[in-house]
Design a protein around this motif. Sequence first.
Motif, PDB file in Angstrom:
ATOM      1  N   ASP A  46      -7.622   7.821  -5.039  1.00  0.00           N
ATOM      2  CA  ASP A  46      -8.478   8.505  -4.450  1.00  0.00           C
ATOM      3  C   ASP A  46      -8.258   9.664  -3.713  1.00  0.00           C
ATOM      4  O   ASP A  46      -8.948  10.450  -3.755  1.00  0.00           O
ATOM      5  N   LEU A  47      -7.044   9.686  -3.056  1.00  0.00           N
ATOM      6  CA  LEU A  47      -6.450  10.909  -2.438  1.00  0.00           C
ATOM      7  C   LEU A  47      -6.484  12.120  -3.436  1.00  0.00           C
ATOM      8  O   LEU A  47      -6.756  13.253  -2.911  1.00  0.00           O
ATOM      9  N   ARG A  48      -5.755  11.897  -4.422  1.00  0.00           N
ATOM     10  CA  ARG A  48      -5.419  12.832  -5.657  1.00  0.00           C
ATOM     11  C   ARG A  48      -6.899  13.450  -5.996  1.00  0.00           C
ATOM     12  O   ARG A  48      -7.006  14.829  -6.150  1.00  0.00           O
ATOM     13  N   LEU A  67     -18.922  17.216   1.965  1.00  0.00           N
ATOM     14  CA  LEU A  67     -18.945  15.813   2.714  1.00  0.00           C
ATOM     15  C   LEU A  67     -18.224  14.691   1.464  1.00  0.00           C
ATOM     16  O   LEU A  67     -18.831  14.416   0.726  1.00  0.00           O
ATOM     17  N   SER A  68     -16.971  14.467   1.632  1.00  0.00           N
ATOM     18  CA  SER A  68     -16.563  13.388   0.840  1.00  0.00           C
ATOM     19  C   SER A  68     -15.913  12.158   1.372  1.00  0.00           C
ATOM     20  O   SER A  68     -15.901  12.054   2.581  1.00  0.00           O
ATOM     21  N   GLU A  69     -16.091  10.939   0.746  1.00  0.00           N
ATOM     22  CA  GLU A  69     -15.780   9.773   1.531  1.00  0.00           C
ATOM     23  C   GLU A  69     -14.390   9.670   2.136  1.00  0.00           C
ATOM     24  O   GLU A  69     -14.251   9.146   3.302  1.00  0.00           O
ATOM     25  N   GLU A  70     -13.374  10.503   1.675  1.00  0.00           N
ATOM     26  CA  GLU A  70     -12.171  10.615   2.193  1.00  0.00           C
ATOM     27  C   GLU A  70     -11.859  11.655   3.339  1.00  0.00           C
ATOM     28  O   GLU A  70     -11.096  11.759   3.844  1.00  0.00           O
ATOM     29  N   SER A  71     -13.299  12.390   3.904  1.00  0.00           N
ATOM     30  CA  SER A  71     -13.271  13.180   4.799  1.00  0.00           C
ATOM     31  C   SER A  71     -14.255  12.891   5.666  1.00  0.00           C
ATOM     32  O   SER A  71     -14.616  13.678   6.636  1.00  0.00           O
ATOM     33  N   ALA A  72     -15.120  11.865   5.444  1.00  0.00           N
ATOM     34  CA  ALA A  72     -16.447  11.582   6.161  1.00  0.00           C
ATOM     35  C   ALA A  72     -16.116  11.576   7.646  1.00  0.00           C
ATOM     36  O   ALA A  72     -16.957  12.078   8.287  1.00  0.00           O
ATOM     37  N   GLU A  73     -15.013  11.216   8.105  1.00  0.00           N
ATOM     38  CA  GLU A  73     -14.915  11.146   9.644  1.00  0.00           C
ATOM     39  C   GLU A  73     -14.785  12.515  10.344  1.00  0.00           C
ATOM     40  O   GLU A  73     -14.739  12.616  11.500  1.00  0.00           O
ATOM     41  N   HIS A  74     -14.353  13.445   9.468  1.00  0.00           N
ATOM     42  CA  HIS A  74     -14.294  14.803  10.117  1.00  0.00           C
ATOM     43  C   HIS A  74     -15.569  15.576  10.255  1.00  0.00           C
ATOM     44  O   HIS A  74     -15.703  16.754  10.836  1.00  0.00           O
ATOM     45  N   ALA A  75     -16.642  15.078   9.630  1.00  0.00           N
ATOM     46  CA  ALA A  75     -17.878  15.712   9.678  1.00  0.00           C
ATOM     47  C   ALA A  75     -18.984  15.020  10.580  1.00  0.00           C
ATOM     48  O   ALA A  75     -19.816  13.751  10.214  1.00  0.00           O
ATOM     49  N   SER A  76     -19.239  15.401  11.629  1.00  0.00           N
ATOM     50  CA  SER A  76     -20.168  14.747  12.725  1.00  0.00           C
ATOM     51  C   SER A  76     -21.402  15.079  12.268  1.00  0.00           C
ATOM     52  O   SER A  76     -21.804  15.983  11.569  1.00  0.00           O
ATOM     53  N   TYR A  77     -22.472  14.118  12.717  1.00  0.00           N
ATOM     54  CA  TYR A  77     -23.991  14.545  12.627  1.00  0.00           C
ATOM     55  C   TYR A  77     -24.245  15.859  13.285  1.00  0.00           C
ATOM     56  O   TYR A  77     -25.007  16.781  12.859  1.00  0.00           O
ATOM     57  N   GLU A  78     -23.698  16.105  14.340  1.00  0.00           N
ATOM     58  CA  GLU A  78     -23.969  17.196  15.014  1.00  0.00           C
ATOM     59  C   GLU A  78     -23.716  18.554  14.063  1.00  0.00           C
ATOM     60  O   GLU A  78     -24.524  19.562  14.135  1.00  0.00           O
ATOM     61  N   TRP A  83     -26.993  21.449   7.965  1.00  0.00           N
ATOM     62  CA  TRP A  83     -26.614  21.609   6.398  1.00  0.00           C
ATOM     63  C   TRP A  83     -27.787  21.648   5.809  1.00  0.00           C
ATOM     64  O   TRP A  83     -28.334  20.559   5.789  1.00  0.00           O
ATOM     65  N   ASP A  84     -28.293  22.707   5.094  1.00  0.00           N
ATOM     66  CA  ASP A  84     -29.411  22.774   4.136  1.00  0.00           C
ATOM     67  C   ASP A  84     -28.875  22.314   2.699  1.00  0.00           C
ATOM     68  O   ASP A  84     -29.715  22.044   1.852  1.00  0.00           O
ATOM     69  N   LEU A  85     -27.723  22.759   2.403  1.00  0.00           N
ATOM     70  CA  LEU A  85     -26.956  22.554   1.276  1.00  0.00           C
ATOM     71  C   LEU A  85     -25.567  22.047   1.401  1.00  0.00           C
ATOM     72  O   LEU A  85     -24.689  22.741   2.054  1.00  0.00           O
ATOM     73  N   PHE A  86     -25.175  21.045   0.693  1.00  0.00           N
ATOM     74  CA  PHE A  86     -23.693  20.650   0.683  1.00  0.00           C
ATOM     75  C   PHE A  86     -23.488  19.882  -0.372  1.00  0.00           C
ATOM     76  O   PHE A  86     -24.240  19.050  -1.203  1.00  0.00           O
ATOM     77  N   TRP A  87     -22.033  19.706  -0.663  1.00  0.00           N
ATOM     78  CA  TRP A  87     -21.705  18.756  -1.469  1.00  0.00           C
ATOM     79  C   TRP A  87     -21.419  17.229  -1.119  1.00  0.00           C
ATOM     80  O   TRP A  87     -20.842  17.250   0.087  1.00  0.00           O
ATOM     81  N   LEU A  88     -21.793  16.237  -1.863  1.00  0.00           N
ATOM     82  CA  LEU A  88     -21.597  14.976  -1.167  1.00  0.00           C
ATOM     83  C   LEU A  88     -20.745  14.252  -2.470  1.00  0.00           C
ATOM     84  O   LEU A  88     -21.232  14.222  -3.521  1.00  0.00           O
ATOM     85  N   VAL A  89     -19.535  13.853  -2.203  1.00  0.00           N
ATOM     86  CA  VAL A  89     -18.502  13.316  -3.140  1.00  0.00           C
ATOM     87  C   VAL A  89     -18.077  12.142  -2.802  1.00  0.00           C
ATOM     88  O   VAL A  89     -17.636  11.823  -1.716  1.00  0.00           O
ATOM     89  N   ASP A  90     -17.961  11.384  -3.965  1.00  0.00           N
ATOM     90  CA  ASP A  90     -16.895  10.087  -4.074  1.00  0.00           C
ATOM     91  C   ASP A  90     -16.017  10.122  -4.859  1.00  0.00           C
ATOM     92  O   ASP A  90     -16.219  10.166  -6.257  1.00  0.00           O
ATOM     93  N   PRO A  91     -14.673  10.664  -4.391  1.00  0.00           N
ATOM     94  CA  PRO A  91     -13.762  10.919  -5.530  1.00  0.00           C
ATOM     95  C   PRO A  91     -13.126   9.761  -6.368  1.00  0.00           C
ATOM     96  O   PRO A  91     -12.758   9.971  -7.579  1.00  0.00           O
ATOM     97  N   LEU A  92     -13.304   8.268  -6.079  1.00  0.00           N
ATOM     98  CA  LEU A  92     -13.174   7.366  -6.637  1.00  0.00           C
ATOM     99  C   LEU A  92     -14.183   6.259  -6.159  1.00  0.00           C
ATOM    100  O   LEU A  92     -14.049   5.272  -5.268  1.00  0.00           O
ATOM    101  N   ASP A  93     -15.363   6.036  -6.905  1.00  0.00           N
ATOM    102  CA  ASP A  93     -16.251   5.193  -6.539  1.00  0.00           C
ATOM    103  C   ASP A  93     -15.820   3.797  -7.464  1.00  0.00           C
ATOM    104  O   ASP A  93     -15.749   3.972  -8.722  1.00  0.00           O
ATOM    105  N   GLY A  94     -15.821   2.773  -6.853  1.00  0.00           N
ATOM    106  CA  GLY A  94     -15.662   1.653  -7.628  1.00  0.00           C
ATOM    107  C   GLY A  94     -13.880   1.426  -7.340  1.00  0.00           C
ATOM    108  O   GLY A  94     -13.165   0.954  -8.247  1.00  0.00           O
ATOM    109  N   THR A  95     -13.406   1.755  -6.196  1.00  0.00           N
ATOM    110  CA  THR A  95     -11.884   1.097  -6.120  1.00  0.00           C
ATOM    111  C   THR A  95     -11.568  -0.135  -6.509  1.00  0.00           C
ATOM    112  O   THR A  95     -10.378  -0.578  -6.836  1.00  0.00           O
TER     113      THR A  95
END
Length: 260
Positions: A46-48, A67-78, A83-95
Motif C-alpha cells: 500500500d505504502l510503496r 487525496l490518497s487513502e494513505e494520506s486522507a487524514e492529512h486533508a481536512s474538509y476545510e 478544490w475544484d480539481l483533484f486526484w482521488l487515489v486508492d494505491p491498493l484497493d482490495g488489501t
Amino acid sequence: MMDSGFPDMEYLVATAREAGAAILEVYETDFEVTRKSDASPLTEADLRSHQTITRRLKERYPEVPILSEESAEHASYETRKSWDLFWLVDPLDGTKEFVKRNGQFTVNIGLIRGVQPTAGVVYAPAFDLLYYGKVGGGAFKVEGKAEPVPLAAKGPRDPSRLVIAGSLSHPTPEMDAFVAEQRQKYSEVEFVAMGSSLKICMVAEGSADIYPRLGPTMEWDTAAAHAVAAAAGRRVVRYGSEGELSYNKENLLNEKFVVR
C-alpha cells in the motif's frame, strides 16, 4: 488552466503500471500485515504504491492536489472544499484480496472535477489487466500486451437473464435480499463475486449487468472505476435514486450505490 489533453492518459496508465510493479515486488515476498486505526489491513505494498503514484502525479501536475487513502487524514474538509480539481487515489484497493493472494486487487487513480469523476485508471497488476477512461473520450480495456479494446455500449440485454457483480470479501444481508428479489424477476440470475473495483469495471465492460453496493465504501474505492464506467456510458447512482454518486463530501464515506 489545463490544456485539452489533460489528463495525459498514457502518463496515468504508466503511473498505475509502475505502482503495480511496486505492489508485486511485495506480493512475492512473505510480507507483514499491520492494522490501521479503523482495523483495516495495511501492507508495505500500500505504502510503496502510494509513494509511486504521489511522486509521479506531483512531478507532472504539481498544481493539482492529491487525496490518497494513505494520506486522507492529512486533508481536512476545510482544505478540500475549495478544490475544484483533484486526484482521488486508492494505491491498493482490495488489501484483503492481496493478503489472501487471490490477485483481485487494483491500483485506482481517479480525477475529480467538481464532485464528479472525469478520468480514471484501474490496474490489476496480478492479472496485468487494465481499464482506463475519460468522460467524453471513451473507455478501454487492455489485457497484457494486447491493444486497447474500446468498451462500447452494449446491445439489447436478454430480458430473462441478469448477471449481478458483488463483493467477494464483504457479503451483506442486503445483497442477499437484493439477489433473492432479482430471482423473482428473472428466469436466470448469475451472481459473480469479485474483489476491489473490478466489480465496477465488469459493468463498464458488459460482463455484468449490475453491481449494487449495499455495504460501506470510501470515495477512493470507487472514483477511478466510476470514471471508467461513466466514460463507457454506464451510470453509478445512489441506491434507490437516479442521482449520480458524488465526491469530495465532508464525510468521505460513500452512500449505497448501484452501477448499471
